[in-house]
Design a protein around this motif. Sequence first.
Motif, PDB file in Angstrom:
ATOM      1  N   THR A 135       0.926  -9.948   8.474  1.00 32.10           N
ATOM      2  CA  THR A 135      -0.510  -8.855   8.414  1.00 32.10           C
ATOM      3  C   THR A 135      -0.990 -10.339   8.136  1.00 32.10           C
ATOM      4  O   THR A 135      -0.813 -11.584   8.116  1.00 32.10           O
ATOM      5  CB  THR A 135       0.366  -8.320   6.920  1.00 32.10           C
ATOM      6  OG1 THR A 135      -1.171  -7.661   7.000  1.00 32.10           O
ATOM      7  CG2 THR A 135       0.596  -9.147   5.893  1.00 32.10           C
ATOM      8  N   VAL A 179      -4.585 -10.966   6.212  1.00 31.86           N
ATOM      9  CA  VAL A 179      -5.443 -10.579   4.786  1.00 31.86           C
ATOM     10  C   VAL A 179      -7.080 -11.257   4.605  1.00 31.86           C
ATOM     11  O   VAL A 179      -6.627 -12.644   4.385  1.00 31.86           O
ATOM     12  CB  VAL A 179      -4.896 -10.667   3.477  1.00 31.86           C
ATOM     13  CG1 VAL A 179      -5.503  -9.957   2.035  1.00 31.86           C
ATOM     14  CG2 VAL A 179      -3.192 -10.443   3.519  1.00 31.86           C
ATOM     15  N   LYS A 229      -6.107  -7.548  -3.915  1.00 31.29           N
ATOM     16  CA  LYS A 229      -5.026  -7.273  -1.447  1.00 31.29           C
ATOM     17  C   LYS A 229      -3.809  -7.964  -1.598  1.00 31.29           C
ATOM     18  O   LYS A 229      -4.379  -7.493  -0.430  1.00 31.29           O
ATOM     19  CB  LYS A 229      -7.023  -7.576  -1.251  1.00 31.29           C
ATOM     20  CG  LYS A 229      -6.905  -7.027   0.113  1.00 31.29           C
ATOM     21  CD  LYS A 229      -8.202  -7.741   0.862  1.00 31.29           C
ATOM     22  CE  LYS A 229      -9.296  -6.557   1.020  1.00 31.29           C
ATOM     23  NZ  LYS A 229     -10.057  -7.382   2.071  1.00 31.29           N
ATOM     24  N   ARG A 231      -1.166  -6.258  -2.781  1.00 29.77           N
ATOM     25  CA  ARG A 231      -0.280  -4.695  -1.986  1.00 29.77           C
ATOM     26  C   ARG A 231      -0.389  -4.835  -0.295  1.00 29.77           C
ATOM     27  O   ARG A 231       0.130  -3.938  -0.067  1.00 29.77           O
ATOM     28  CB  ARG A 231      -1.796  -4.521  -2.566  1.00 29.77           C
ATOM     29  CG  ARG A 231      -1.781  -3.793  -4.192  1.00 29.77           C
ATOM     30  CD  ARG A 231      -2.709  -2.306  -4.496  1.00 29.77           C
ATOM     31  NE  ARG A 231      -4.575  -3.084  -3.311  1.00 29.77           N
ATOM     32  CZ  ARG A 231      -5.333  -3.664  -3.886  1.00 29.77           C
ATOM     33  NH1 ARG A 231      -5.645  -3.919  -5.277  1.00 29.77           N
ATOM     34  NH2 ARG A 231      -6.476  -4.042  -3.106  1.00 29.77           N
ATOM     35  N   SER A 232      -1.166  -5.922   0.245  1.00 31.99           N
ATOM     36  CA  SER A 232      -1.020  -5.660   1.692  1.00 31.99           C
ATOM     37  C   SER A 232       0.601  -6.067   1.741  1.00 31.99           C
ATOM     38  O   SER A 232       0.911  -5.626   2.799  1.00 31.99           O
ATOM     39  CB  SER A 232      -2.323  -6.819   2.034  1.00 31.99           C
ATOM     40  OG  SER A 232      -2.060  -6.641   3.450  1.00 31.99           O
ATOM     41  N   CYS A 247       3.227  -3.996   3.990  1.00 29.93           N
ATOM     42  CA  CYS A 247       3.752  -4.765   5.069  1.00 29.93           C
ATOM     43  C   CYS A 247       5.087  -4.688   5.046  1.00 29.93           C
ATOM     44  O   CYS A 247       5.609  -4.061   6.781  1.00 29.93           O
ATOM     45  CB  CYS A 247       3.164  -5.981   5.352  1.00 29.93           C
ATOM     46  SG  CYS A 247       3.543  -6.850   7.423  1.00 29.93           S
TER      47      CYS A 247
END
Length: 153
Positions: free
Chosen positions: A55, A57, A68, A71-72, A76
Amino acid sequence: MSEAGINELLKNTFWPSTESKVSTAAMLLSLTSTLSGEERVKSLLRAEGLKFAVTEVGGKTGGEFQDKVSRSIIGCCLNNNIIHKTSNEIHALLHAVEEAKRGMMVNVASSVSLAIKVAVVRDDHWIAVAMYGQSAIHPITNHHRSGLGVMHL
């Protein structure tokens, strides 16, 4: 060199032992800068029987980025079946994330923008989170940064 030859070279160069496989694989995947390079590494990881997710960010340092990114990465990993929604797997992932974030945030000014690629790789016993990207107060002052966290599942 053939695809099989490149894969063999990568395996022999980057993870001759099983102890370093997930951490090295995560860092290698996070360092890819093109889709074709990312797909080549993913193909190698699949052949090794590793689970992985990638991912990206971005955000400003401080609370925004800190919240952020965690959580991301959890989202994912859950969406890509890297971890199960159990306390021990989420706990291990969070420890690896926090360790990787510490590497990314060393000597960062108080208000810096970050853009990072995150790779998570796991086997049956270990999970690794690798982050690689850039930080800058101004676009012409980019610094490349990386962080790595590994935790036993």
